[in-house]
Design a protein around this motif. Sequence first.
Motif, PDB file in Angstrom:
ATOM      1  N   SER A  75       0.861  -1.186   0.000  1.00 27.42           N
ATOM      2  CA  SER A  75       0.000   0.000   0.000  1.00 27.42           C
ATOM      3  C   SER A  75       0.898   1.238   0.000  1.00 27.42           C
ATOM      4  O   SER A  75       1.159   1.825   1.046  1.00 27.42           O
ATOM      5  CB  SER A  75      -0.911  -0.025   1.231  1.00 27.42           C
ATOM      6  OG  SER A  75      -1.775   1.082   1.224  1.00 27.42           O
ATOM      7  N   GLN A 100       3.680  10.388   6.999  1.00 27.06           N
ATOM      8  CA  GLN A 100       3.044   9.412   7.878  1.00 27.06           C
ATOM      9  C   GLN A 100       2.445   8.308   7.024  1.00 27.06           C
ATOM     10  O   GLN A 100       1.796   8.570   6.011  1.00 27.06           O
ATOM     11  CB  GLN A 100       1.926  10.056   8.715  1.00 27.06           C
ATOM     12  CG  GLN A 100       2.420  10.823   9.916  1.00 27.06           C
ATOM     13  CD  GLN A 100       2.980  12.185   9.547  1.00 27.06           C
ATOM     14  OE1 GLN A 100       2.501  12.821   8.639  1.00 27.06           O
ATOM     15  NE2 GLN A 100       4.006  12.606  10.253  1.00 27.06           N
ATOM     16  N   SER A 128       0.277   4.476   7.183  1.00 25.82           N
ATOM     17  CA  SER A 128      -0.535   3.497   7.895  1.00 25.82           C
ATOM     18  C   SER A 128      -0.797   2.352   6.928  1.00 25.82           C
ATOM     19  O   SER A 128      -1.322   2.569   5.830  1.00 25.82           O
ATOM     20  CB  SER A 128      -1.857   4.124   8.346  1.00 25.82           C
ATOM     21  OG  SER A 128      -2.680   3.150   8.940  1.00 25.82           O
ATOM     22  N   ALA A 129      -0.430   1.157   7.326  1.00 27.34           N
ATOM     23  CA  ALA A 129      -0.610  -0.012   6.459  1.00 27.34           C
ATOM     24  C   ALA A 129      -2.091  -0.285   6.224  1.00 27.34           C
ATOM     25  O   ALA A 129      -2.952   0.090   7.021  1.00 27.34           O
ATOM     26  CB  ALA A 129       0.051  -1.243   7.076  1.00 27.34           C
ATOM     27  N   LYS A 130      -2.352  -0.964   5.145  1.00 25.55           N
ATOM     28  CA  LYS A 130      -3.717  -1.304   4.754  1.00 25.55           C
ATOM     29  C   LYS A 130      -4.461  -2.013   5.891  1.00 25.55           C
ATOM     30  O   LYS A 130      -5.619  -1.744   6.138  1.00 25.55           O
ATOM     31  CB  LYS A 130      -3.672  -2.189   3.509  1.00 25.55           C
ATOM     32  CG  LYS A 130      -4.989  -2.310   2.789  1.00 25.55           C
ATOM     33  CD  LYS A 130      -4.860  -3.196   1.572  1.00 25.55           C
ATOM     34  CE  LYS A 130      -4.561  -2.365   0.361  1.00 25.55           C
ATOM     35  NZ  LYS A 130      -4.631  -3.168  -0.877  1.00 25.55           N
ATOM     36  N   GLY A 131      -3.801  -2.897   6.599  1.00 27.11           N
ATOM     37  CA  GLY A 131      -4.425  -3.639   7.693  1.00 27.11           C
ATOM     38  C   GLY A 131      -4.321  -2.951   9.041  1.00 27.11           C
ATOM     39  O   GLY A 131      -4.694  -3.524  10.057  1.00 27.11           O
ATOM     40  N   HIS A 132      -3.794  -1.733   9.070  1.00 28.15           N
ATOM     41  CA  HIS A 132      -3.611  -0.965  10.303  1.00 28.15           C
ATOM     42  C   HIS A 132      -2.785  -1.719  11.335  1.00 28.15           C
ATOM     43  O   HIS A 132      -3.028  -1.619  12.537  1.00 28.15           O
ATOM     44  CB  HIS A 132      -4.958  -0.534  10.893  1.00 28.15           C
ATOM     45  CG  HIS A 132      -5.778   0.247   9.933  1.00 28.15           C
ATOM     46  ND1 HIS A 132      -5.474   1.537   9.566  1.00 28.15           N
ATOM     47  CD2 HIS A 132      -6.867  -0.093   9.209  1.00 28.15           C
ATOM     48  CE1 HIS A 132      -6.348   1.970   8.680  1.00 28.15           C
ATOM     49  NE2 HIS A 132      -7.198   0.992   8.431  1.00 28.15           N
ATOM     50  N   ASP A 133      -1.796  -2.457  10.849  1.00 30.34           N
ATOM     51  CA  ASP A 133      -0.916  -3.188  11.758  1.00 30.34           C
ATOM     52  C   ASP A 133       0.519  -2.685  11.713  1.00 30.34           C
ATOM     53  O   ASP A 133       1.359  -3.130  12.486  1.00 30.34           O
ATOM     54  CB  ASP A 133      -0.969  -4.689  11.466  1.00 30.34           C
ATOM     55  CG  ASP A 133      -0.651  -5.023  10.022  1.00 30.34           C
ATOM     56  OD1 ASP A 133      -0.565  -4.100   9.185  1.00 30.34           O
ATOM     57  OD2 ASP A 133      -0.489  -6.219   9.721  1.00 30.34           O
ATOM     58  N   PHE A 156       2.600   1.181  11.336  1.00 29.14           N
ATOM     59  CA  PHE A 156       2.540   2.635  11.238  1.00 29.14           C
ATOM     60  C   PHE A 156       3.958   3.168  11.194  1.00 29.14           C
ATOM     61  O   PHE A 156       4.862   2.593  11.811  1.00 29.14           O
ATOM     62  CB  PHE A 156       1.813   3.239  12.447  1.00 29.14           C
ATOM     63  CG  PHE A 156       0.398   2.780  12.590  1.00 29.14           C
ATOM     64  CD1 PHE A 156      -0.643   3.489  12.016  1.00 29.14           C
ATOM     65  CD2 PHE A 156       0.097   1.622  13.293  1.00 29.14           C
ATOM     66  CE1 PHE A 156      -1.948   3.060  12.136  1.00 29.14           C
ATOM     67  CE2 PHE A 156      -1.203   1.179  13.423  1.00 29.14           C
ATOM     68  CZ  PHE A 156      -2.238   1.901  12.839  1.00 29.14           C
ATOM     69  N   THR A 212       4.440  -1.485  15.136  1.00 29.50           N
ATOM     70  CA  THR A 212       3.596  -2.581  14.663  1.00 29.50           C
ATOM     71  C   THR A 212       2.560  -2.873  15.743  1.00 29.50           C
ATOM     72  O   THR A 212       2.806  -2.650  16.932  1.00 29.50           O
ATOM     73  CB  THR A 212       4.393  -3.867  14.373  1.00 29.50           C
ATOM     74  OG1 THR A 212       5.030  -4.307  15.571  1.00 29.50           O
ATOM     75  CG2 THR A 212       5.403  -3.648  13.270  1.00 29.50           C
ATOM     76  N   VAL A 213       1.413  -3.363  15.320  1.00 28.95           N
ATOM     77  CA  VAL A 213       0.346  -3.728  16.239  1.00 28.95           C
ATOM     78  C   VAL A 213       0.107  -5.218  16.053  1.00 28.95           C
ATOM     79  O   VAL A 213      -0.218  -5.667  14.964  1.00 28.95           O
ATOM     80  CB  VAL A 213      -0.942  -2.935  15.941  1.00 28.95           C
ATOM     81  CG1 VAL A 213      -2.062  -3.369  16.877  1.00 28.95           C
ATOM     82  CG2 VAL A 213      -0.680  -1.445  16.053  1.00 28.95           C
ATOM     83  N   THR A 236      -6.979  -8.532  21.528  1.00 27.34           N
ATOM     84  CA  THR A 236      -8.181  -7.951  20.934  1.00 27.34           C
ATOM     85  C   THR A 236      -9.363  -8.108  21.875  1.00 27.34           C
ATOM     86  O   THR A 236     -10.145  -7.172  22.068  1.00 27.34           O
ATOM     87  CB  THR A 236      -8.476  -8.616  19.572  1.00 27.34           C
ATOM     88  OG1 THR A 236      -7.345  -8.434  18.715  1.00 27.34           O
ATOM     89  CG2 THR A 236      -9.710  -8.009  18.920  1.00 27.34           C
TER      90      THR A 236
END
Length: 154
Positions: A16, A64, A66-71, A73, A124-125, A132
């Motif tokens: 992305s 800035q 942000s990855a497509k999967g929001h995992d 940044f 990373t998340v 979760t």
Amino acid sequence: MKKELREEFWHAFEKSPFIMLRLEDNGGHAEPMTAQLDKEAIHTIWFFTSKDNRIAVGGRAMGQFSAKGHDVFACLAGTLVEETDQARIDKHWSKEVEAWFPEGRNDPNLKMLRYEIDDAEVWTVELGLFGTFKMLTGQEVKSSELGQHATGLV
């Protein structure tokens, strides 16, 4: 850890390649840009833009991601300079770019910028199922359960 995190960032960026970019001294808002990536250039990203775009003047910039999967940044600091190498322009030219510049590579409004990254911070998340669940139920999620973070990844 830094090498693995750096590789994870570039892999996510490749999937992305969009970044919010702004000049540090301009005072304007960040804007979305499509990065032209080169696997051989780890600390450099290219952008096609128009000469009248607010970032076209170049200078110190902050981006800035942000990855497509929001995992994944990232915050990237560096300098935007004009790219004048015709071979580089040709290498990254595509139908997607041509959609923005109908006169092609010789469009008088076309400008390519090179973003020379000199500092980066990546997060990373990785909450997993248990993390979760804790978040969704309002339980405390410790920073050690969130993922990885590193600075100075250039």
